[in-house]
Design an enzyme around this catalytic site. Structure first.
Site, PDB file in Angstrom:
ATOM      1  N   THR A 145      23.196  39.944  27.148  1.00  0.00           N
ATOM      2  CA  THR A 145      22.784  40.203  28.495  1.00  0.00           C
ATOM      3  C   THR A 145      21.693  39.600  28.487  1.00  0.00           C
ATOM      4  OG1 THR A 145      22.301  42.491  28.477  1.00  0.00           O
ATOM      5  CG2 THR A 145      24.419  42.070  29.064  1.00  0.00           C
ATOM      6  N   GLY A 146      20.645  39.026  27.764  1.00  0.00           N
ATOM      7  CA  GLY A 146      19.402  38.476  27.874  1.00  0.00           C
ATOM      8  C   GLY A 146      19.574  37.172  28.388  1.00  0.00           C
TER       9      GLY A 146
ATOM     10  N   HIS B 162       7.760  26.091  10.977  1.00  0.00           N
ATOM     11  CA  HIS B 162       8.491  27.048  10.330  1.00  0.00           C
ATOM     12  C   HIS B 162       7.541  28.060   9.374  1.00  0.00           C
ATOM     13  CE1 HIS B 162      12.685  25.028  10.080  1.00  0.00           C
ATOM     14  NE2 HIS B 162      12.498  25.669  11.258  1.00  0.00           N
TER      15      HIS B 162
ATOM     16  N   GLU C  75      13.423  21.943   2.749  1.00  0.00           N
ATOM     17  CA  GLU C  75      11.978  21.497   3.192  1.00  0.00           C
ATOM     18  C   GLU C  75      10.870  22.047   2.260  1.00  0.00           C
ATOM     19  OE1 GLU C  75      12.274  22.943   7.217  1.00  0.00           O
ATOM     20  OE2 GLU C  75      11.400  24.871   6.790  1.00  0.00           O
TER      21      GLU C  75
ATOM     22  N   LYS D  20      24.147  49.150  29.393  1.00  0.00           N
ATOM     23  CA  LYS D  20      24.833  48.351  30.239  1.00  0.00           C
ATOM     24  C   LYS D  20      25.972  48.394  29.935  1.00  0.00           C
ATOM     25  CE  LYS D  20      21.337  44.977  31.658  1.00  0.00           C
ATOM     26  NZ  LYS D  20      20.645  43.771  31.711  1.00  0.00           N
TER      27      LYS D  20
END
Lengths: 284, 370, 284, 370
Positions: free
Chosen positions: C17-18, C243, C205, C43
């Site tokens: 729900t965010g 990162h 990477e 909720k």
């Protein structure tokens, strides 16, 4: 045969150089236990008589461990032994916090390690190995497996058994604390599987419902005869009878309840300790 | 180590559990100042470490100042189950809409902490467990990673709460579990946890700390003299490091090892006697320990006989014999000893006129039939 | 076939729900993912469009979970999913403390649960299920399995693959953090076992030595052709390139080392992202 | 977040690790008072967050007051690898008999903390790892139960110590591991851990806190203005929440997603260009973020071109286009965009005279060959 330890089991003693550790390590070795060494961090390289002392459990190359360290070091010492997969780990030390005990039991389960105790006199497979502080001279090799929540009461009953010509395969004190490793159920399972054991003595006491659960387990899984004695018939509720685990709370944990549960599944319960040998002879 | 209600509530407050706090008095003279602060009516609660305070008249409501003073005086003059009431908690009554139960115990069989909760609060949880076990919600806590918030929410949900009420209740349960873990408790309970118009509120508090952990909880330094958990004799025994429980018979009992002492009581009882106490001198006791043990059990009046039951493993029988002679008991003593140095002990005791029994049932029989 | 998720996998979204959770939950459901509900404590009982919201993961009865909760709640949310045995648990959230990540990976191992991430775009089995935040329209069902440490670079390469008619079986972002769950090795193992996957693209990477270990693993265990691209050839040592895991320390973690290791076991490494499709076509 | 040597040593002291502490000055005027307290000789150590201080002349010994003042002034005037030395640690030299290495790192492959130790202290542990890997002792820490004392003893033993020396060393290792755990470190090192006639002593200290954990470590509140870890441009970028790394070329780079930006650098490089920076605007950036990103990369002087590489997933290309126009770059900009709202972006940029490339290699080639 026997359960948990025999003459081949390589045993290390954690806390071997302390007062209690020294006395009992020497006695276990004298009894014939395959003691491969003691562990006291910082004293590695020393000798205690003919027993080498190591700094770590790893160096001792053992199969099983016995712990005599003070209560506050038990968690760490046991973790050391468990993480190496040693089994059983016999914890003689008393007054181990119950939070530490719960932690250790869960950790040991992950490593598939058997813990005996804490607050146990340990165990003996007479004529093969002593892994504990039980007085070895009262034991005799034989066919009775004994499991008990109590120390001296075990000696009392063992003495009666031996005097009556009933030797023992293994005698195991599971310890008087509320949270312990090997319990009635897991010990009964071992005795059932052990070829040498022909009958089982189970010594219970007030507090908890381990005996009631054992009764159910016996009904469903144990084919060998079981005889019992339950201590604390006259104990009042709410009072801790010496052992941390020996306390009746409300209506639960009474001797009556335990005796009734055992009788209900055909287990004879002795009224007094000295009656145990007769009951065993009846069932053998 | 048991904490008094107000001591446990102080810890609740520290952890943010909404609690009906109040003021503690030892002297009725201090009551008026408190009434001035918190107003009337008030609840007066005896601070004692036994259950059943309410039934015993240890909890009273007062609507006027005179009534409060009178009732406070009554309660502070009471003994509940043998323990004198030394402290009184004075607090404002809450408007109770419903009472829940929430607690944590050590589950011996699972070898884990168990979270117990029920919508049937305010009464003894063991009664609920017996009569309607389905009304008790149980959740086990992983001993290694500890209590998790989602477990508390799950229990709060099962108690029938939703939305913010569920979250508030879960938060209280979580904090209670944290106290259990942080403080090395063996039992913690809120009973009742009331629902009031202002939200949840812990009306009572029970907290028992694991004695074996006290070395790492200096905050609970036990002051034996001040302790309300033990009788006077129990305090002396505790100081001497001996496990002692007072019973209501007249045969004093001393033995080595908890199981053997319990069996000794049972055997005395079997032959028609009534044990006066439980006393375990433990393994490896010496003459001094034995003398001290005899001192302790004879503090109790009306003793008719003493039964001493020693199976000497680490314990040396001659030490025990010497301890008996040093004490010079004035009550008949029946001694059963076997094991290490049994022969020496026999000589010592025989020469002082005591008989030495080899079997516990014979010694017990003699102590009862004297 | 595909790996980890398909059209049958019942997926719950933790933190649905965010802001991010709502957008992506709706998108995943729209793509055809079998979203059984969202979890936001407090909720429970609400609906988010046609998606039910629950207070706990348990109530959702799911097979797998995707986590969008803020970093400080990730540990607890993941433990909830892991303890119920959900797998995979895909942790989209970035900035998870590495201590929490190590804890979760060890706990997941005990429960035999696959964690994807944290700090991952998640994964997609094109045409079957989207369990993450990857832009689904660039994907096409096919035979190339793709595993990557990067998000947008993955999209870049997927786009080139799709444009060149090379669809994907599953594309998985393992996440850019130093400590992650599914890694190159475990993903390669799944692709090797997946019948639909005919070739594998591995996007690496700088930082760590996951690519070097992957090269060894490919040599010993992977029979399917593998093509690679390594980002960060021009990155300086000691600097964190976006990162948390993308940092060269001293001489280790360089692109050169990774490319050399992969070439040594026969893996073609593209010089630029758009060359990947050609290399794949060469080996298919 | 990297801590300075003296900051890390303060934590060592708190945990009881024997440490060569001293006094920190920012101004040479304060040196004399310190010399008066601790005497001569002294070691002067530049407090900067880069390796190789010693080789760069940032660590000096001084035997006289004049020498100390002169050298302190020199060091406080230095820049080491681009970072100005703002603080100086003044301490008494220790009598070093041998130097060990002890540290904890996060092992990515094992997904556990690893304890590393070596008898080859005082030099870069990566050199040791490369030249004589057998001299590095490694022990992994269980992430759930944490570091155990027996692991530390085992490592101390393997380093060649016995008896009380083994126990002392194990205790230092244990405390170091506790700091790693308690403080959410991603790296902690004592190098060298010296053996002196007085015992073990941490002569240097390296401690890097996991940035992602800072929310639960208020003790490390980052003061960006005071921070010595970042250049001025990096600080501005950090404040704006953008990942920025300064490089030494002349083509500014902005992209979305760390991997794509790294690839962008590589492609620029492939075509013969030199990237001036790494800047990741992340996913879902809007016009303001883009404008800010352009502001940041153009803070660096000498920029010849800017390469913007956007693969619009969550990111909307038109937002990016608007951000470019708002900033009005004075340096030629080469934009590659595709994905969400690509067409809108093309219109916006075309109407302002910018070309929009669809492939990154073409855009990069154009930026280099301009």
């Amino acid at each position: 045969m026997s359960i948990l330890v025999d003459e081949k089991t390589k045993v290390v003693v954690q806390g071997a150089t302390g007062h209690q550790g020294q006395f009992h390590t020497t006695r276990m070795k004298g009894y014939g236990t395959n003691i491969v060494g003691g562990v006291t961090p910082g004293k590695g390289g020393q000798m205690m008589g003919d027993i080498p002392i190591f700094d770590s459990v790893e160096e001792a190359d053992a199969d099983a461990s016995i712990i005599f360290v003070p209560a506050r070091f038990v968690k760490s010492s046991a973790l050391e032994a468990i993480s190496l997969g040693l089994s059983p780990v016999v914890c003689i030390t008393e007054h181990v916090p119950v939070k530490d005990a719960m932690f250790l039991m869960d950790y040991a389960r992950q490593y598939d390690v058997d813990i005996v105790g804490p607050n146990t006199p340990g165990l003996i497979s007479p004529g093969k190995a002593l892994a504990g502080i039980l007085p070895p001279h009262i034991f005799e090799r034989g066919e009775v497996g004994l499991v008990s929540r109590s120390g001296t009461l075990t000696y009392e009953i063992i003495d009666e058994l031996t005097k009556n010509g009933l030797g023992q395969s293994t005698a195991l004190g599971i310890g008087g604390d509320p949270v312990i490793g090997m319990d009635f159920l897991s010990t009964l399972e071992r005795f059932e599987a052990d070829k040498e054991t022909k009958a089982i003595v189970m010594i219970g006491e007030i507090g908890g419902n381990a005996e009631e659960l054992a009764a159910e387990y016996i009904r469903d899984n144990i084919t060998k005869p079981v005889v019992s004695y339950i201590a604390g018939k006259t104990a009042p509720p709410g009072k801790r009878m010496g052992h941390a685990g020996a306390v009746i709370s409300g209506k639960s944990g009474t001797a009556e309840s335990k005796i009734a549960a055992l009788n209900a599944v055909g287990v004879q319960v002795a009224t007094m300790p000295h009656e145990v040998p007769k009951l065993i002879k009846d069932v053998l | 180590m048991k904490l008094l209600e107000y001591e446990a509530k102080d810890i609740f407050v520290e952890y943010g559990i909404p609690t009906s706090t109040g003021y503690v008095i030892e002297d009725v003279d201090n009551l008026k100042a408190i009434l001035y602060k918190i107003g009337l009516p008030v609840i007066l609660k005896a601070q004692v470490l036994v259950g059943g305070r309410g039934k015993a008249g240890g909890i009273k409501m007062a609507k006027t100042e005179d009534e409060a003073v009178q009732k406070a005086r009554d309660i502070l003059g009471m003994e509940i189950k043998g323990l004198p009431v030394k402290k009184l908690l004075v607090c404002t009554p809450s408007e109770i809409q419903k009472e829940l139960y929430v607690g944590f115990v050590v589950d011996r069989n699972k070898k884990k902490m168990a979270l117990l909760a029920s919508t049937e609060g305010g009464i003894d949880i063991e009664q609920v467990a017996e009569k309607s076990p389905e009304k008790i919600i149980k959740e086990y806590i992983d001993p290694i990673i500890g209590i998790q918030d989602y477990q508390c929410r799950s229990v709060a949900k099962k108690l029938g709460f939703d939305g913010n009420n569920m979250l508030s209740l879960a938060s209280i349960i979580y904090k209670l579990g944290k106290i259990m873990e942080d403080k090395d408790a063996e039992l913690i309970e809120i009973n009742p946890l009331a629902i009031t118009p202002k939200g949840f509120e812990a009306l009572d508090a029970k907290l028992v700390i694991d004695d074996n952990s006290l070395y790492r909880h200096k905050e609970f330094e036990l002051d034996l003299k001040e302790s309300q958990e033990f009788t006077e004799i129990e305090k002396v025994a505790k100081e001497a490091g001996l496990a002692y429980v007072e019973l209501d018979g007249d045969v004093g009992i001393i033995g080595c090892g908890a199981g053997l002492v319990m069996a000794s009581l049972d055997v005395i009882n079997h032959y028609g006697g009534k044990p006066a106490n439980f006393l375990d001198i433990g393994g490896g006791a010496n003459a001094d320990n034995m003398k001290k043990a005899l001192e302790i059990i004879t503090m109790k009046s009306g003793l008719k006989a003493i039964f001493i039951n020693i199976f000497g493993g680490i314990t040396k029988c001659d030490e025990i014999a010497n301890g008996i002679l040093e004490f010079k008991p004035t009550v008949p003593v029946y001694v059963r000893m076997m094991g290490t140095n049994e022969e020496k002990a026999r000589e010592i005791l025989n020469s002082a006129g005591y008989e030495l029994y080899q079997s516990m049932q014979e010694a017990a029989k003699a102590a009862v039939k004297r």
